[in-house]
Write an enzyme that holds these catalytic residues in place. Sequence first.
Site, PDB file in Angstrom:
ATOM      1  N   LYS A 200       0.838  -1.204   0.000  1.00 28.03           N
ATOM      2  CA  LYS A 200       0.000   0.000   0.000  1.00 28.03           C
ATOM      3  C   LYS A 200       0.874   1.255   0.000  1.00 28.03           C
ATOM      4  CE  LYS A 200      -3.518   2.353   2.722  1.00 28.03           C
ATOM      5  NZ  LYS A 200      -4.507   2.275   3.793  1.00 28.03           N
ATOM      6  N   GLU A 206      10.439  -4.732   4.611  1.00 21.55           N
ATOM      7  CA  GLU A 206      10.555  -6.119   4.157  1.00 21.55           C
ATOM      8  C   GLU A 206      10.274  -6.234   2.656  1.00 21.55           C
ATOM      9  OE1 GLU A 206       8.864  -4.961   6.734  1.00 21.55           O
ATOM     10  OE2 GLU A 206       8.727  -6.414   8.371  1.00 21.55           O
ATOM     11  N   GLY A 257      -4.992  -1.950   4.938  1.00 23.55           N
ATOM     12  CA  GLY A 257      -4.181  -3.073   4.463  1.00 23.55           C
ATOM     13  C   GLY A 257      -4.857  -4.420   4.681  1.00 23.55           C
ATOM     14  N   ARG A 258      -5.396  -4.633   5.883  1.00 28.77           N
ATOM     15  CA  ARG A 258      -5.987  -5.946   6.193  1.00 28.77           C
ATOM     16  C   ARG A 258      -7.371  -6.126   5.579  1.00 28.77           C
ATOM     17  NH1 ARG A 258      -4.964  -2.638  10.329  1.00 28.77           N
ATOM     18  NH2 ARG A 258      -6.637  -1.896  11.673  1.00 28.77           N
ATOM     19  N   GLU A 343      -4.958  -6.867  14.747  1.00 32.04           N
ATOM     20  CA  GLU A 343      -4.461  -5.544  14.345  1.00 32.04           C
ATOM     21  C   GLU A 343      -5.617  -4.535  14.398  1.00 32.04           C
ATOM     22  OE1 GLU A 343      -2.675  -4.334  10.309  1.00 32.04           O
ATOM     23  OE2 GLU A 343      -0.886  -4.796  11.446  1.00 32.04           O
ATOM     24  N   HIS A 374      -5.022 -33.373  16.699  1.00 28.66           N
ATOM     25  CA  HIS A 374      -3.898 -34.202  17.144  1.00 28.66           C
ATOM     26  C   HIS A 374      -2.791 -33.354  17.749  1.00 28.66           C
ATOM     27  CE1 HIS A 374      -5.641 -37.808  15.332  1.00 28.66           C
ATOM     28  NE2 HIS A 374      -6.122 -36.952  14.439  1.00 28.66           N
ATOM     29  N   LYS A 513       9.082  -0.615  14.405  1.00 34.16           N
ATOM     30  CA  LYS A 513       9.670  -0.211  13.113  1.00 34.16           C
ATOM     31  C   LYS A 513      10.718   0.877  13.343  1.00 34.16           C
ATOM     32  CE  LYS A 513       5.597  -0.930  10.117  1.00 34.16           C
ATOM     33  NZ  LYS A 513       4.571  -0.251   9.323  1.00 34.16           N
TER      34      LYS A 513
HETATM   35  O1  F6P Z   1       3.096  -3.033   9.789  1.00 34.59           O
HETATM   36  C1  F6P Z   1       1.733  -3.173   9.654  1.00 34.59           C
HETATM   37  C2  F6P Z   1       1.263  -2.835   8.271  1.00 34.59           C
HETATM   38  O2  F6P Z   1       1.181  -1.448   8.137  1.00 34.59           O
HETATM   39  C3  F6P Z   1      -0.074  -3.494   7.988  1.00 34.59           C
HETATM   40  O3  F6P Z   1      -1.141  -2.812   8.491  1.00 34.59           O
HETATM   41  C4  F6P Z   1      -0.022  -3.604   6.505  1.00 34.59           C
HETATM   42  O4  F6P Z   1      -0.971  -4.497   6.029  1.00 34.59           O
HETATM   43  C5  F6P Z   1       1.400  -4.065   6.304  1.00 34.59           C
HETATM   44  O5  F6P Z   1       2.129  -3.326   7.265  1.00 34.59           O
HETATM   45  C6  F6P Z   1       1.974  -3.866   4.941  1.00 34.59           C
HETATM   46  O6  F6P Z   1       1.972  -2.523   4.554  1.00 34.59           O
HETATM   47  P1  F6P Z   1       2.170  -2.111   3.045  1.00 34.59           P
HETATM   48  O7  F6P Z   1       1.077  -2.693   2.250  1.00 34.59           O
HETATM   49  O8  F6P Z   1       2.158  -0.611   3.037  1.00 34.59           O
HETATM   50  O9  F6P Z   1       3.508  -2.638   2.585  1.00 34.59           O
END
Ligand code: F6P
Length: 544
Positions: A200, A206, A257-258, A343, A374, A513
């Site tokens: 987003k 990452e 995002g979620r 979240e 199990h 972060k």
């Molecule tokens: O760190 C949490 C978050 O902001 C989530 O809410 C989001 O889904 C995820 O990181 C990834 O963010 P992005 O889509 O901006 O890479």
Amino acid sequence: MTRCDKTPAWASLQGHFEAHGRAFDLRDAFARDAARFTHLQVQAPEVFADLSKNLIDAATLHFLADLANECFVPALRDAMFDGAPINTTEDRAVLHAALRSPAGSNFGTAAAVAQVQQVLGNMLAYVETVRDTAASGIRHIVNIGIGGSDLGPQMVVPALDAFAHPGLTLHFVSNVDGHDIAPVLRKLKPAETLFIIASKTFTTQETMANAHAAKAWFTANGGTDTAKHFVATTTNIEAAAAFGVTTTFGFWDWVGGRYSLWSAIGLPIALAIGADHFRALLAGAHAMDQHFATAPVAQNLPMLLGLVDVWYRNFHGFTSRSVAPYHQGLKRLPAYLQQLEMESNGKRVDRSGEPLPYATSPVVWGEPGTNGQHAYFQMLHQGSDVIPVEFILVKNPTHALANLHGPLLAQLERQHTMLLANGLAQSQALMLGKTTDAAMTDKAPTASKSLDASTLAKHRTFPGNRPSTTLMLDQLTPRSLGALIAVYEHRVFTSGAVWGINSFDQWGVELGKALCNDLLPRLGSGDASGLDGSTAGLMARLRG
Ligand code: F6P
């Protein structure tokens, strides 16, 4: 707005809990009301729910419905659907319903729905060009994203495997740990691979690191046409362009995002299942949006589930909920729900920033049935905590849709019956339990030489009266899965609205972060100045 624990309905629920709730017994409730199953079921679009094995009765539901009204849950829902900026800490509307709203429908502003339809049309046209694998040459798709830019597609793609393009393999890379991307890249050839950089913000550490790794691998292995082999799904088109991506599918800040799998973030899903099935996924969610918007509380499935969550968390004091999808395709559903629920509702202040005196999000966890049986079901049946369980049963399998036939198909259909019998048996066992007297009379699978029969029977006693909900789908299809996911989204909305929290921000992820950004150069330089003793000590060992 009155805080939920100060409403008359909360006081009524507290009184009701002391009088009937604390000692409520499911077995007695079924004995008292032969039609309890009929009274406590809901048929929502695509999703049937049996609520009868919950620690509730008509009075509980009556007071919970009052609570929803006194906490203005329907009003907040309507404000969300109308596009009001209900995410006040980020000053944003919350319009994921507009992503699955057909043109001309009433969820979201007309402008939002028009924007959505335009990107959707472009994206699905692009999808069909890639799915023409003879022409595109693409065989592997790698989605690089994390959190909401990963978990939705990563959950949906295996769930809809029976509908997937047989010539395309989907891969998901999320972790900054190179052990995630390396084994994926090892299997690939640049000319056959499409990378989707899904973010987003297009700033997530990452995702950016993995995107750079993918680009380096692509060039080092003779890849030439970056424009064809890298696309982006993001709200930050400029940053995607700066990274060197020319094909970008956008979305908007009003998509959390979620809650984003319905947007361009759903590109891997659309590539796997095709445009028509992707539209069916959206249509299933839209049908649930309409149900949530219009059904009276007593028949409103997301609303009821969210209210029962409040009942369990704040009156019974249950701290977690376990989700057991009896469908291997839903193996990532618990992980998806962890982000969606925790979240969204893992907050300890209300909308105006005041600390709350009551508990909010439960811990959500689980594994597909029958595997969980199990592993940790021991604790669900006999552990010291009561953990409500959510069973998801799917009446008809989709093996035949995946072109299985002959004796294998017949055998797998028999196995499906075993699967369903297991799911039913677990919810039955949790409720019925087994008395010590009954344990005395039945034969232990392994008799103990060191314990007498009555001692052994105590170990083999099940308290029972452990609550569960069973959700049932006729078949796991794009449409039913869309509806099921939307149930969860609106259920989280409901409990969050009662608790008076903002379910749509996520400030709790920011501190880690920021500290990571501080530690990253220190790990290189060894500069431990100003660090706490533990972090400094651990850093020294990592560098030693
Ligand atoms: O760190 C949490 C978050 O902001 C989530 O809410 C989001 O889904 C995820 O990181 C990834 O963010 P992005 O889509 O901006 O890479």
